[in-house]
Design an enzyme around this catalytic site. Structure first.
Site, short mmCIF file in Angstrom:
data_model
loop_
_atom_site.label_atom_id
_atom_site.label_comp_id
_atom_site.label_asym_id
_atom_site.label_seq_id
_atom_site.Cartn_x
_atom_site.Cartn_y
_atom_site.Cartn_z
CG HIS A 1 9.13 -6.31 1.89
ND1 HIS A 1 8.29 -5.26 2.05
CD2 HIS A 1 9.18 -6.73 3.19
CE1 HIS A 1 7.79 -4.87 3.00
NE2 HIS A 1 8.47 -5.88 3.80
CB VAL B 1 2.29 -6.46 9.10
CG1 VAL B 1 1.49 -7.39 9.06
CG2 VAL B 1 2.00 -4.68 8.49
CG HIS C 1 5.25 -9.37 5.25
ND1 HIS C 1 5.04 -9.32 6.54
CD2 HIS C 1 6.13 -8.33 4.98
CE1 HIS C 1 5.54 -8.14 7.16
NE2 HIS C 1 6.51 -7.47 6.16
CG ASN D 1 11.81 -5.71 6.77
OD1 ASN D 1 13.01 -5.65 6.31
ND2 ASN D 1 10.91 -4.89 6.22
CB ILE E 1 -0.82 0.03 1.19
CG1 ILE E 1 -2.11 0.99 1.01
CG2 ILE E 1 -0.27 0.20 2.49
CD1 ILE E 1 -3.53 0.81 2.19
P1 5GP Z 1 6.95 -4.72 7.44
O1 5GP Z 1 7.67 -3.34 7.60
O2 5GP Z 1 6.31 -5.40 8.29
O3 5GP Z 1 8.05 -5.80 6.77
O4 5GP Z 1 6.19 -4.39 5.92
C1 5GP Z 1 4.89 -4.47 6.09
C2 5GP Z 1 4.34 -3.83 4.92
O5 5GP Z 1 3.06 -3.81 4.64
C3 5GP Z 1 4.78 -2.14 4.68
O6 5GP Z 1 5.48 -1.98 3.30
C4 5GP Z 1 3.55 -1.59 4.57
O7 5GP Z 1 3.29 -0.70 3.84
C5 5GP Z 1 2.54 -2.95 4.19
N1 5GP Z 1 1.17 -2.50 4.47
C6 5GP Z 1 0.78 -2.41 5.75
N2 5GP Z 1 -0.55 -2.34 5.79
C7 5GP Z 1 -1.06 -2.62 4.48
C8 5GP Z 1 -2.41 -2.77 4.13
O8 5GP Z 1 -3.26 -2.76 4.65
N3 5GP Z 1 -2.42 -3.29 2.58
C9 5GP Z 1 -1.34 -3.49 1.76
N4 5GP Z 1 -1.44 -3.76 0.72
N5 5GP Z 1 -0.02 -3.21 2.40
C10 5GP Z 1 0.17 -2.83 3.82
#
Ligand code: 5GP
Ligand code: ZN
Length: 108
Positions: A103, A97, A101, A88, A32
């Protein structure tokens, strides 16, 4: 945890997302807040908190995540130019989150 998890909500269809792939074990949707021209998240359907929480049986899921990221990179036309695959892990590793996941970042 699973109830309030934002990625579980996306996987259950309770929250919209721009899906690129929806398979048996893994889905992929656009981030997003993209940090690259192509920024896709590859996410297992199973709620796993982080790489720290992987169990032996999850190895097949991780393999599918990386394989799928490679396929999506090809579909997005960025496999030749190159890309990053990033996990991450926990707060210090930049994880916000807490549903596993991968990236996929590229297209520069
Ligand atoms: P993290 O920092 O946990 O590795 O990455 C989480 C990713 O999830 C971030 O890049 C953030 O922009 C993305 N993200 C968070 N909430 C949402 C959402 O509701 N929808 C989508 N498509 N991405 C999200
Ligand atoms: Zn979840």
């Amino acid at each position: 945890m699973v109830e309030s998890c934002i990625f579980c909500q996306i996987i259950r269809g309770e929250k919209p997302a721009d899906f690129l792939y929806q398979g048996e074990a893994v889905v992929a949707f656009k981030d997003i807040r993209p940090n690259a021209p192509v920024h896709v998240l590859v996410v297992p359907r199973k709620h796993i908190r982080s790489v720290n929480d992987l169990e032996e049986a999850d190895r097949i899921i991780v393999g599918e995540m990386i394989f799928r990221a490679g396929e999506i990179a090809k579909e997005q036309g960025i496999s030749g130019s190159g890309y990053k695959l990033v996990y991450n892990v926990e707060r210090g590793g930049g994880q916000f989150v807490f549903h596993l996941h991968l990236h996929l970042l590229g297209g520069w």
